[in-house]
Design an enzyme around this catalytic site. Structure first.
Site, PDB file in Angstrom:
ATOM      1  N   ASP A   1      -1.030   5.102  10.815  1.00  0.00           N
ATOM      2  CA  ASP A   1      -2.002   4.131  11.349  1.00  0.00           C
ATOM      3  C   ASP A   1      -1.548   3.660  12.725  1.00  0.00           C
ATOM      4  O   ASP A   1      -0.389   3.833  13.097  1.00  0.00           O
ATOM      5  CB  ASP A   1      -2.190   2.939  10.382  1.00  0.00           C
ATOM      6  CG  ASP A   1      -0.876   2.345   9.906  1.00  0.00           C
ATOM      7  OD1 ASP A   1       0.173   2.567  10.547  1.00  0.00           O
ATOM      8  OD2 ASP A   1      -0.895   1.642   8.887  1.00  0.00           O
TER       9      ASP A   1
ATOM     10  N   ASN B   1      -0.945  -7.284   0.259  1.00  0.00           N
ATOM     11  CA  ASN B   1      -2.314  -7.343  -0.278  1.00  0.00           C
ATOM     12  C   ASN B   1      -2.751  -6.013  -0.872  1.00  0.00           C
ATOM     13  O   ASN B   1      -3.933  -5.819  -1.173  1.00  0.00           O
ATOM     14  CB  ASN B   1      -3.303  -7.795   0.811  1.00  0.00           C
ATOM     15  CG  ASN B   1      -3.428  -6.796   1.954  1.00  0.00           C
ATOM     16  OD1 ASN B   1      -2.754  -5.765   1.965  1.00  0.00           O
ATOM     17  ND2 ASN B   1      -4.276  -7.098   2.914  1.00  0.00           N
TER      18      ASN B   1
ATOM     19  N   HIS C   1      -2.561  -3.067   0.629  1.00  0.00           N
ATOM     20  CA  HIS C   1      -3.029  -2.030   1.557  1.00  0.00           C
ATOM     21  C   HIS C   1      -2.017  -0.888   1.649  1.00  0.00           C
ATOM     22  O   HIS C   1      -0.823  -1.055   1.451  1.00  0.00           O
ATOM     23  CB  HIS C   1      -3.391  -2.592   2.932  1.00  0.00           C
ATOM     24  CG  HIS C   1      -2.266  -2.990   3.823  1.00  0.00           C
ATOM     25  ND1 HIS C   1      -2.393  -3.951   4.798  1.00  0.00           N
ATOM     26  CD2 HIS C   1      -0.987  -2.569   3.912  1.00  0.00           C
ATOM     27  CE1 HIS C   1      -1.249  -4.076   5.437  1.00  0.00           C
ATOM     28  NE2 HIS C   1      -0.368  -3.259   4.928  1.00  0.00           N
TER      29      HIS C   1
ATOM     30  N   GLU D   1      -7.373  -1.699   4.034  1.00  0.00           N
ATOM     31  CA  GLU D   1      -7.378  -3.061   3.516  1.00  0.00           C
ATOM     32  C   GLU D   1      -8.291  -3.164   2.293  1.00  0.00           C
ATOM     33  O   GLU D   1      -9.278  -2.439   2.187  1.00  0.00           O
ATOM     34  CB  GLU D   1      -7.911  -4.015   4.597  1.00  0.00           C
ATOM     35  CG  GLU D   1      -7.105  -4.024   5.894  1.00  0.00           C
ATOM     36  CD  GLU D   1      -5.859  -4.902   5.806  1.00  0.00           C
ATOM     37  OE1 GLU D   1      -5.135  -4.840   4.787  1.00  0.00           O
ATOM     38  OE2 GLU D   1      -5.598  -5.628   6.764  1.00  0.00           O
TER      39      GLU D   1
HETATM   40  C1  GLP Z   1       1.944  -2.514   7.446  1.00  0.00           C
HETATM   41  C2  GLP Z   1       1.487  -1.087   7.753  1.00  0.00           C
HETATM   42  C3  GLP Z   1       1.755  -0.170   6.621  1.00  0.00           C
HETATM   43  C4  GLP Z   1       3.067  -0.537   5.995  1.00  0.00           C
HETATM   44  C5  GLP Z   1       2.903  -1.849   5.272  1.00  0.00           C
HETATM   45  C6  GLP Z   1       4.187  -2.401   4.706  1.00  0.00           C
HETATM   46  O1  GLP Z   1       1.018  -3.454   7.834  1.00  0.00           O
HETATM   47  N1  GLP Z   1       0.125  -0.965   8.161  1.00  0.00           N
HETATM   48  O2  GLP Z   1       1.728   1.150   7.045  1.00  0.00           O
HETATM   49  O3  GLP Z   1       3.459   0.450   5.083  1.00  0.00           O
HETATM   50  O4  GLP Z   1       2.230  -2.774   6.078  1.00  0.00           O
HETATM   51  O5  GLP Z   1       5.051  -2.777   5.730  1.00  0.00           O
HETATM   52  P1  GLP Z   1       6.542  -3.217   5.480  1.00  0.00           P
HETATM   53  O6  GLP Z   1       7.275  -1.996   5.046  1.00  0.00           O
HETATM   54  O7  GLP Z   1       7.037  -3.713   6.816  1.00  0.00           O
HETATM   55  O8  GLP Z   1       6.531  -4.264   4.450  1.00  0.00           O
END
Ligand code: GLP
Length: 247
Positions: A72, A139, A141, A146
């Site tokens: 992303d 959440n 995602h 989302e």
């Molecule tokens: C982010 C990204 C995801 C990521 C997730 C968890 O917002 N869009 O690709 O895997 O949230 O992030 P983290 O590993 O920093 O908790």
């Protein structure tokens, strides 16, 4: 038909999770040197990526044939911008593993629907993704799919929810610096990956991990759809696991 719970490996701590994740990825790449790999940014997979980089330094890993697909990207953010997720993936995964820059594919960052559809079609024609390395948002995602996101959503532009803006503020110091929109690989493409590795660490993920893996499969928890993946591996550390489910 109810989807059975996936295999979940609970590791003692973050370091053990990172090593176990690196083992899985290294084994996969040894068997499939030209793999098409979806790469997440975020904090969680960074230890895993560092482990892979150590293995490359030791001569135990050759990832030069891999093609990286960025999971992303914030909409309209240039690669040179310090917040670019492409830049983050280049620094943490692509460069340390010696993957040629021309083997890196980003999502269409302007979010143009035709370009997103063409992106999905091209991936599908090439045979889809071989491996997706994914984290999970509090959440539910995956990437920036989302809630609500069902299993069929394509690659597209999305508005970030307040919870995602808050969690992403930790990366850039301030919620005001978090772009409000992003382009994400859709659930549909991710769910066709040959293998999927989901990593989650820390108590803040415990509740959503439980709901994603053991609760109903629902668009309200996009990560719950991953249970329909061909080969889902889940790695969590003890802090992210409430111990009430199968291990
Ligand atoms: C982010 C990204 C995801 C990521 C997730 C968890 O917002 N869009 O690709 O895997 O949230 O992030 P983290 O590993 O920093 O908790």
């Amino acid at each position: 038909m109810p989807v059975p719970p996936p295999r979940i490996d609970v590791l003692d701590d973050y370091d053990a999770l990172s090593r176990a994740g690196a083992d899985m990825v290294a084994d996969f790449l040894a068997a499939t040197p030209t793999a098409r790999v979806v790469v997440a940014t975020g904090v969680t997979p960074m230890g895993l990526y560092r482990e892979l980089a150590h293995r490359r330094e030791r001569g135990d890993l050759d990832a030069t044939g891999v093609t990286v697909f960025l999971l992303d990207e914030y909409a309209g953010i240039e690669p040179e911008d310090g917040r670019s997720l492409l830049g983050w993936a280049l620094r943490s995964f692509v460069e340390p593993l010696g993957i040629p820059p021309e083997h890196v594919v980003s999502v269409p960052t302007d979010g143009d629907p035709d370009a997103c559809a063409a992106y999905d079609l091209e991936v599908e024609r090439a045979g889809g993704y071989d491996l997706a390395i994914l984290g999970i948002g509090t959440n539910g995602h995956v990437g920036f799919n989302e809630p609500p996101s069902d299993a069929s959503v394509p690659t597209r532009m999305v508005e970030l929810l307040p919870e995602s803006i808050d969690s992403n503020a930790a990366y850039w110091g301030d919620a005001a610096r978090v772009p409000r929109r992003a382009v994400t690989i859709g659930m549909a493409g991710l769910l066709r990956s040959r293998m999927t590795l989901l990593v989650a660490s820390g108590a803040s993920k415990r509740e959503i991990v439980r709901r994603s893996l053991l609760g109903p499969v629902t668009a309200e928890v996009p990560a719950s759809h991953l249970r329909a993946s061909a080969d889902l591996r889940v790695l969590v550390d003890r802090a992210a696991w409430d111990g009430s489910g199968p291990t």
